[in-house]
Design a protein around this motif. Structure first.
Motif, PDB file in Angstrom:
ATOM      1  N   VAL A   1      15.253 129.960  46.448  1.00 13.27           N
ATOM      2  CA  VAL A   1      15.464 131.348  46.885  1.00 13.27           C
ATOM      3  C   VAL A   1      14.990 131.521  48.324  1.00 13.27           C
ATOM      4  CG1 VAL A   1      14.632 133.714  46.546  1.00 13.27           C
ATOM      5  CG2 VAL A   1      15.468 132.401  44.601  1.00 13.27           C
ATOM      6  N   ILE A   2      13.834 130.961  48.640  1.00 14.59           N
ATOM      7  CA  ILE A   2      13.299 131.079  49.999  1.00 14.59           C
ATOM      8  C   ILE A   2      14.226 130.396  50.991  1.00 14.59           C
ATOM      9  CG2 ILE A   2      11.410 130.335  51.507  1.00 14.59           C
ATOM     10  CD1 ILE A   2       9.533 130.875  49.079  1.00 14.59           C
ATOM     11  N   ASN A   3      14.725 129.213  50.649  1.00  8.90           N
ATOM     12  CA  ASN A   3      15.644 128.509  51.547  1.00  8.90           C
ATOM     13  C   ASN A   3      16.943 129.278  51.731  1.00  8.90           C
ATOM     14  OD1 ASN A   3      13.859 126.406  52.027  1.00  8.90           O
ATOM     15  ND2 ASN A   3      14.620 125.191  50.318  1.00  8.90           N
ATOM     16  N   LEU A   4      17.478 129.851  50.648  1.00 10.94           N
ATOM     17  CA  LEU A   4      18.686 130.664  50.769  1.00 10.94           C
ATOM     18  C   LEU A   4      18.435 131.906  51.625  1.00 10.94           C
ATOM     19  CD1 LEU A   4      20.241 130.528  47.193  1.00 10.94           C
ATOM     20  CD2 LEU A   4      21.357 129.853  49.315  1.00 10.94           C
ATOM     21  N   ALA A   5      17.280 132.522  51.459  1.00 13.02           N
ATOM     22  CA  ALA A   5      16.955 133.706  52.253  1.00 13.02           C
ATOM     23  C   ALA A   5      16.828 133.360  53.736  1.00 13.02           C
ATOM     24  CB  ALA A   5      15.671 134.352  51.747  1.00 13.02           C
TER      25      ALA A   5
ATOM     26  N   ASP B   1      22.141 133.209  59.356  1.00  8.80           N
ATOM     27  CA  ASP B   1      23.556 133.592  59.423  1.00  8.80           C
ATOM     28  C   ASP B   1      23.713 135.021  59.927  1.00  8.80           C
ATOM     29  OD1 ASP B   1      24.195 131.124  58.403  1.00  8.80           O
ATOM     30  OD2 ASP B   1      24.733 131.855  56.402  1.00  8.80           O
ATOM     31  N   THR B   2      22.812 135.898  59.505  1.00 10.62           N
ATOM     32  CA  THR B   2      22.881 137.296  59.936  1.00 10.62           C
ATOM     33  C   THR B   2      22.637 137.406  61.434  1.00 10.62           C
ATOM     34  OG1 THR B   2      22.145 138.031  57.762  1.00 10.62           O
ATOM     35  CG2 THR B   2      21.924 139.598  59.557  1.00 10.62           C
ATOM     36  N   LYS B   3      21.666 136.678  61.945  1.00 12.27           N
ATOM     37  CA  LYS B   3      21.394 136.691  63.390  1.00 12.27           C
ATOM     38  C   LYS B   3      22.588 136.152  64.166  1.00 12.27           C
ATOM     39  CE  LYS B   3      16.386 136.505  63.186  1.00 12.27           C
ATOM     40  NZ  LYS B   3      15.169 135.772  63.534  1.00 12.27           N
ATOM     41  N   THR B   4      23.195 135.080  63.656  1.00 17.97           N
ATOM     42  CA  THR B   4      24.375 134.510  64.307  1.00 17.97           C
ATOM     43  C   THR B   4      25.525 135.514  64.305  1.00 17.97           C
ATOM     44  OG1 THR B   4      23.697 132.292  63.630  1.00 17.97           O
ATOM     45  CG2 THR B   4      26.007 132.586  64.256  1.00 17.97           C
ATOM     46  N   PHE B   5      25.711 136.193  63.180  1.00 18.43           N
ATOM     47  CA  PHE B   5      26.774 137.189  63.077  1.00 18.43           C
ATOM     48  C   PHE B   5      26.527 138.353  64.037  1.00 18.43           C
ATOM     49  CE2 PHE B   5      28.853 140.857  60.978  1.00 18.43           C
ATOM     50  CZ  PHE B   5      30.152 140.396  61.023  1.00 18.43           C
ATOM     51  N   LEU B   6      25.281 138.770  64.177  1.00 14.58           N
ATOM     52  CA  LEU B   6      24.959 139.846  65.115  1.00 14.58           C
ATOM     53  C   LEU B   6      25.289 139.433  66.549  1.00 14.58           C
ATOM     54  CD1 LEU B   6      23.734 142.642  65.716  1.00 14.58           C
ATOM     55  CD2 LEU B   6      21.551 141.474  65.983  1.00 14.58           C
TER      56      LEU B   6
ATOM     57  N   ARG C   1      28.734 136.881  52.903  1.00 14.89           N
ATOM     58  CA  ARG C   1      28.853 137.435  51.555  1.00 14.89           C
ATOM     59  C   ARG C   1      28.600 136.366  50.489  1.00 14.89           C
ATOM     60  NH1 ARG C   1      34.000 139.166  48.441  1.00 14.89           N
ATOM     61  NH2 ARG C   1      33.100 140.503  46.858  1.00 14.89           N
ATOM     62  N   GLY C   2      29.149 135.173  50.706  1.00 12.35           N
ATOM     63  CA  GLY C   2      28.954 134.094  49.748  1.00 12.35           C
ATOM     64  C   GLY C   2      27.492 133.695  49.622  1.00 12.35           C
ATOM     65  N   ARG C   3      26.807 133.560  50.751  1.00 10.05           N
ATOM     66  CA  ARG C   3      25.396 133.191  50.718  1.00 10.05           C
ATOM     67  C   ARG C   3      24.573 134.300  50.067  1.00 10.05           C
ATOM     68  NH1 ARG C   3      23.028 129.083  53.417  1.00 10.05           N
ATOM     69  NH2 ARG C   3      24.542 129.054  55.083  1.00 10.05           N
ATOM     70  N   LEU C   4      24.922 135.536  50.367  1.00 13.11           N
ATOM     71  CA  LEU C   4      24.214 136.671  49.779  1.00 13.11           C
ATOM     72  C   LEU C   4      24.398 136.703  48.266  1.00 13.11           C
ATOM     73  CD1 LEU C   4      22.631 139.316  50.190  1.00 13.11           C
ATOM     74  CD2 LEU C   4      24.808 140.436  50.612  1.00 13.11           C
ATOM     75  N   GLU C   5      25.603 136.438  47.793  1.00  8.67           N
ATOM     76  CA  GLU C   5      25.848 136.428  46.348  1.00  8.67           C
ATOM     77  C   GLU C   5      25.076 135.306  45.659  1.00  8.67           C
ATOM     78  OE1 GLU C   5      30.082 136.346  45.894  1.00  8.67           O
ATOM     79  OE2 GLU C   5      30.289 138.471  46.394  1.00  8.67           O
ATOM     80  N   ARG C   6      25.009 134.122  46.294  1.00  6.32           N
ATOM     81  CA  ARG C   6      24.228 133.029  45.705  1.00  6.32           C
ATOM     82  C   ARG C   6      22.753 133.400  45.619  1.00  6.32           C
ATOM     83  NH1 ARG C   6      27.571 130.117  48.975  1.00  6.32           N
ATOM     84  NH2 ARG C   6      25.969 129.651  50.508  1.00  6.32           N
ATOM     85  N   LEU C   7      22.243 134.031  46.669  1.00  9.48           N
ATOM     86  CA  LEU C   7      20.842 134.440  46.678  1.00  9.48           C
ATOM     87  C   LEU C   7      20.577 135.497  45.611  1.00  9.48           C
ATOM     88  CD1 LEU C   7      18.008 134.408  47.872  1.00  9.48           C
ATOM     89  CD2 LEU C   7      18.819 135.935  49.677  1.00  9.48           C
TER      90      LEU C   7
END
Length: 118
Positions: free
Chosen positions: A17-21, A27-32, A104-110
């Protein structure tokens, strides 16, 4: 009476969970940065206020997971709704669909891993 089985060791699940977070945060920083480069806006945008994950499962005895995990699930659900809103925002963001899909995919896995732990 049967002896109770020992509690399951969830350290591996929590490390996952920590690694996924961490990956979701990256990914969020890259997207921003991608949004800022494609859609320059007035004002200052700060993503540095997001939490920094600097712990491992070995530190879990110091936190109360029973209170933390449901809150984290709730926060991630809000984030998922924001991503869905961005996806439906219209033609301007259509070129960013692959990046939004990856987030979205990473968020759903988390969220799935967290719901399993809760």
């Amino acid at each position: 009476p049967r002896p109770r089985p020992p509690p399951a060791d969830t350290r591996g699940d929590l490390d996952s969970v920590i690694n996924l977070a961490r990956a979701l945060l990256g990914d969020t920083k890259t997207f921003l940065e991608l949004l800022k480069s494609r859609f320059p806006a007035e004002g200052e945008h700060k993503l540095e206020s997001l939490p920094v994950l600097a712990m491992s499962a070995l530190e879990l005895p110091n936190i109360q997971a029973s209170a933390l995990l449901p809150r984290l699930c709730s926060d991630l659900l809000r984030y998922q709704r924001l991503l869905e809103w961005l996806r439906r925002a219209g033609g301007a963001l259509r070129g960013l669909e692959p990046e939004l899909g990856a987030l979205r995919g990473r968020l759903e896995r988390l969220r799935g891993r967290l719901e399993h732990l809760v």
